[in-house]
Design a protein around this motif. Sequence first.
Motif, PDB file in Angstrom:
ATOM      1  N   MET A 121       0.829  -1.204   0.000  1.00  0.00           N
ATOM      2  CA  MET A 121       0.000   0.000   0.000  1.00  0.00           C
ATOM      3  C   MET A 121       0.866   1.257   0.000  1.00  0.00           C
ATOM      4  O   MET A 121       2.005   1.232   0.452  1.00  0.00           O
ATOM      5  CB  MET A 121      -0.893   0.027   1.253  1.00  0.00           C
ATOM      6  CG  MET A 121      -1.895  -1.099   1.350  1.00  0.00           C
ATOM      7  SD  MET A 121      -3.201  -0.983   0.124  1.00  0.00           S
ATOM      8  CE  MET A 121      -3.983   0.561   0.598  1.00  0.00           C
ATOM      9  N   ARG A 122       0.289   2.355  -0.465  1.00  0.00           N
ATOM     10  CA  ARG A 122       0.984   3.635  -0.320  1.00  0.00           C
ATOM     11  C   ARG A 122       1.154   3.938   1.160  1.00  0.00           C
ATOM     12  O   ARG A 122       0.302   3.544   1.978  1.00  0.00           O
ATOM     13  CB  ARG A 122       0.168   4.755  -0.969  1.00  0.00           C
ATOM     14  CG  ARG A 122       0.276   4.779  -2.478  1.00  0.00           C
ATOM     15  CD  ARG A 122      -0.551   5.915  -3.048  1.00  0.00           C
ATOM     16  NE  ARG A 122      -1.966   5.642  -2.944  1.00  0.00           N
ATOM     17  CZ  ARG A 122      -2.925   6.563  -3.000  1.00  0.00           C
ATOM     18  NH1 ARG A 122      -2.599   7.834  -3.141  1.00  0.00           N
ATOM     19  NH2 ARG A 122      -4.195   6.230  -2.899  1.00  0.00           N
ATOM     20  N   PRO A 123       2.225   4.627   1.541  1.00  0.00           N
ATOM     21  CA  PRO A 123       2.451   4.916   2.958  1.00  0.00           C
ATOM     22  C   PRO A 123       1.228   5.590   3.579  1.00  0.00           C
ATOM     23  O   PRO A 123       0.634   6.488   2.985  1.00  0.00           O
ATOM     24  CB  PRO A 123       3.649   5.875   2.941  1.00  0.00           C
ATOM     25  CG  PRO A 123       4.346   5.585   1.660  1.00  0.00           C
ATOM     26  CD  PRO A 123       3.279   5.165   0.684  1.00  0.00           C
ATOM     27  N   GLY A 124       0.862   5.125   4.752  1.00  0.00           N
ATOM     28  CA  GLY A 124      -0.234   5.747   5.489  1.00  0.00           C
ATOM     29  C   GLY A 124      -1.617   5.271   5.086  1.00  0.00           C
ATOM     30  O   GLY A 124      -2.611   5.654   5.695  1.00  0.00           O
ATOM     31  N   ARG A 125      -1.680   4.422   4.053  1.00  0.00           N
ATOM     32  CA  ARG A 125      -2.999   4.013   3.543  1.00  0.00           C
ATOM     33  C   ARG A 125      -3.431   2.647   4.060  1.00  0.00           C
ATOM     34  O   ARG A 125      -4.502   2.167   3.703  1.00  0.00           O
ATOM     35  CB  ARG A 125      -2.994   3.994   2.005  1.00  0.00           C
ATOM     36  CG  ARG A 125      -2.633   5.329   1.386  1.00  0.00           C
ATOM     37  CD  ARG A 125      -3.530   6.426   1.906  1.00  0.00           C
ATOM     38  NE  ARG A 125      -3.188   7.705   1.316  1.00  0.00           N
ATOM     39  CZ  ARG A 125      -3.971   8.352   0.451  1.00  0.00           C
ATOM     40  NH1 ARG A 125      -5.125   7.848   0.096  1.00  0.00           N
ATOM     41  NH2 ARG A 125      -3.599   9.518  -0.024  1.00  0.00           N
ATOM     42  N   PHE A 126      -2.576   1.997   4.852  1.00  0.00           N
ATOM     43  CA  PHE A 126      -2.950   0.714   5.453  1.00  0.00           C
ATOM     44  C   PHE A 126      -3.161   0.947   6.939  1.00  0.00           C
ATOM     45  O   PHE A 126      -2.277   1.435   7.643  1.00  0.00           O
ATOM     46  CB  PHE A 126      -1.845  -0.319   5.231  1.00  0.00           C
ATOM     47  CG  PHE A 126      -2.179  -1.692   5.772  1.00  0.00           C
ATOM     48  CD1 PHE A 126      -3.049  -2.524   5.099  1.00  0.00           C
ATOM     49  CD2 PHE A 126      -1.613  -2.141   6.961  1.00  0.00           C
ATOM     50  CE1 PHE A 126      -3.369  -3.782   5.591  1.00  0.00           C
ATOM     51  CE2 PHE A 126      -1.916  -3.405   7.465  1.00  0.00           C
ATOM     52  CZ  PHE A 126      -2.795  -4.227   6.768  1.00  0.00           C
ATOM     53  N   ILE A 127      -4.340   0.603   7.396  1.00  0.00           N
ATOM     54  CA  ILE A 127      -4.655   0.805   8.807  1.00  0.00           C
ATOM     55  C   ILE A 127      -5.020  -0.549   9.399  1.00  0.00           C
ATOM     56  O   ILE A 127      -6.044  -1.146   9.050  1.00  0.00           O
ATOM     57  CB  ILE A 127      -5.799   1.833   8.959  1.00  0.00           C
ATOM     58  CG1 ILE A 127      -5.309   3.186   8.414  1.00  0.00           C
ATOM     59  CG2 ILE A 127      -6.236   1.951  10.412  1.00  0.00           C
ATOM     60  CD1 ILE A 127      -6.400   4.183   8.157  1.00  0.00           C
ATOM     61  N   GLU A 128      -4.116  -1.037  10.240  1.00  0.00           N
ATOM     62  CA  GLU A 128      -4.326  -2.355  10.846  1.00  0.00           C
ATOM     63  C   GLU A 128      -5.052  -2.158  12.171  1.00  0.00           C
ATOM     64  O   GLU A 128      -4.564  -1.441  13.058  1.00  0.00           O
ATOM     65  CB  GLU A 128      -2.966  -3.027  11.062  1.00  0.00           C
ATOM     66  CG  GLU A 128      -3.059  -4.480  11.501  1.00  0.00           C
ATOM     67  CD  GLU A 128      -1.667  -5.129  11.611  1.00  0.00           C
ATOM     68  OE1 GLU A 128      -0.666  -4.397  11.801  1.00  0.00           O
ATOM     69  OE2 GLU A 128      -1.603  -6.355  11.514  1.00  0.00           O
ATOM     70  N   VAL A 129      -6.200  -2.777  12.270  1.00  0.00           N
ATOM     71  CA  VAL A 129      -7.008  -2.647  13.481  1.00  0.00           C
ATOM     72  C   VAL A 129      -7.101  -4.029  14.129  1.00  0.00           C
ATOM     73  O   VAL A 129      -7.705  -4.950  13.566  1.00  0.00           O
ATOM     74  CB  VAL A 129      -8.424  -2.124  13.156  1.00  0.00           C
ATOM     75  CG1 VAL A 129      -9.254  -2.009  14.429  1.00  0.00           C
ATOM     76  CG2 VAL A 129      -8.350  -0.783  12.435  1.00  0.00           C
ATOM     77  N   HIS A 130      -6.471  -4.146  15.289  1.00  0.00           N
ATOM     78  CA  HIS A 130      -6.563  -5.412  16.001  1.00  0.00           C
ATOM     79  C   HIS A 130      -7.843  -5.408  16.828  1.00  0.00           C
ATOM     80  O   HIS A 130      -7.954  -4.663  17.806  1.00  0.00           O
ATOM     81  CB  HIS A 130      -5.343  -5.624  16.902  1.00  0.00           C
ATOM     82  CG  HIS A 130      -5.384  -6.917  17.650  1.00  0.00           C
ATOM     83  ND1 HIS A 130      -4.664  -7.135  18.792  1.00  0.00           N
ATOM     84  CD2 HIS A 130      -6.074  -8.072  17.419  1.00  0.00           C
ATOM     85  CE1 HIS A 130      -4.907  -8.359  19.227  1.00  0.00           C
ATOM     86  NE2 HIS A 130      -5.768  -8.938  18.424  1.00  0.00           N
ATOM     87  N   VAL A 131      -8.797  -6.200  16.391  1.00  0.00           N
ATOM     88  CA  VAL A 131     -10.049  -6.325  17.139  1.00  0.00           C
ATOM     89  C   VAL A 131      -9.798  -7.406  18.182  1.00  0.00           C
ATOM     90  O   VAL A 131      -9.685  -8.599  17.870  1.00  0.00           O
ATOM     91  CB  VAL A 131     -11.227  -6.668  16.205  1.00  0.00           C
ATOM     92  CG1 VAL A 131     -12.524  -6.714  16.996  1.00  0.00           C
ATOM     93  CG2 VAL A 131     -11.324  -5.625  15.086  1.00  0.00           C
ATOM     94  N   ASP A 132      -9.665  -6.927  19.395  1.00  0.00           N
ATOM     95  CA  ASP A 132      -9.072  -7.740  20.447  1.00  0.00           C
ATOM     96  C   ASP A 132     -10.111  -7.981  21.544  1.00  0.00           C
ATOM     97  O   ASP A 132     -10.727  -7.040  22.037  1.00  0.00           O
ATOM     98  CB  ASP A 132      -7.883  -6.943  21.026  1.00  0.00           C
ATOM     99  CG  ASP A 132      -7.019  -7.779  21.933  1.00  0.00           C
ATOM    100  OD1 ASP A 132      -7.150  -9.007  21.911  1.00  0.00           O
ATOM    101  OD2 ASP A 132      -6.216  -7.177  22.673  1.00  0.00           O
ATOM    102  N   ALA A 133     -10.299  -9.214  21.840  1.00  0.00           N
ATOM    103  CA  ALA A 133     -11.109  -9.576  23.010  1.00  0.00           C
ATOM    104  C   ALA A 133     -10.555 -10.901  23.484  1.00  0.00           C
ATOM    105  O   ALA A 133     -10.068 -11.698  22.672  1.00  0.00           O
ATOM    106  CB  ALA A 133     -12.585  -9.702  22.632  1.00  0.00           C
TER     107      ALA A 133
END
Length: 199
Positions: A121-133
């Motif tokens: 991805m272009r820098p800054g365009r990947f957002i990793e969201v850890h959905v954590d429970a």
Amino acid sequence: MSDLSVGSLDRPRITYEDRERLHGHGGALVWFTGLSGSGKSTIANAVDHTLYTQQRHSVILDGDVVRTGLCNDLGFSPNDRMENIRRIGEVGRLFAQTGTIALVAVIAPYGASRDAVRKAMRPGRFIEVHVDAPLSVCEARDPKGLYKKARAGIIKNFTGLDAPYEVPIEPELRLDTSVLSPDEAAAKVIAVLQSRELI
Ligand SMILES: Nc1ncnc2c1ncn2[C@@H]1O[C@H](COP(=O)(O)OP(=O)(O)OP(=O)(O)O)[C@@H](O)[C@H]1O
Ligand SMILES: [Mg+2]
């Protein structure tokens, strides 16, 4: 605006910037990763709804849906899981290129596979969201009855039980859904998109 009057067939005449100007916001790939039942689909839907009400362009790539179509030839072996992530990452990247916010709700248990998508991805365009429970919370929710089947041995190689989940080391966001409501979690995702000036 790129020059629309000249150009050859082998060179894109419309740039990222042109497409983003058309949409009025940036394209991105938001990857919700986490255990089954952690809330990936629920939160992706809430984010999608918020974006829609703000007249943003978004799309959900949900693991369950993708596995009935794009990836219906794949199973749950390590190689097939890697290929699943690779394909979904590629589709998400293409959506992001068009100026769309792709919301991926897929377990994606391997750090290296997630990192490969990030790199593409272009820098800054990947957002990793850890959905954590905690696993115990996910298992108690068991919205699809999958944990029950896995515990009974009907499903093998189930992530978190007899297949690994590699916890993201430096995700953009970690959402503990045993504490946050879906709407609170979605608001945090929207805040990241705003802080990156994508919306
Ligand atoms: N704070 C919360 N955030 C998200 N979901 C929650 C929360 N609290 C309870 N839930 C419930 O937990 C369940 C989460 O299921 P969901 O299908 O979103 O998980 P998932 O991560 O997409 O799982 P899978 O990998 O199997 O698709 C839903 O029934 C949802 O209503
Ligand atoms: Mg889901």
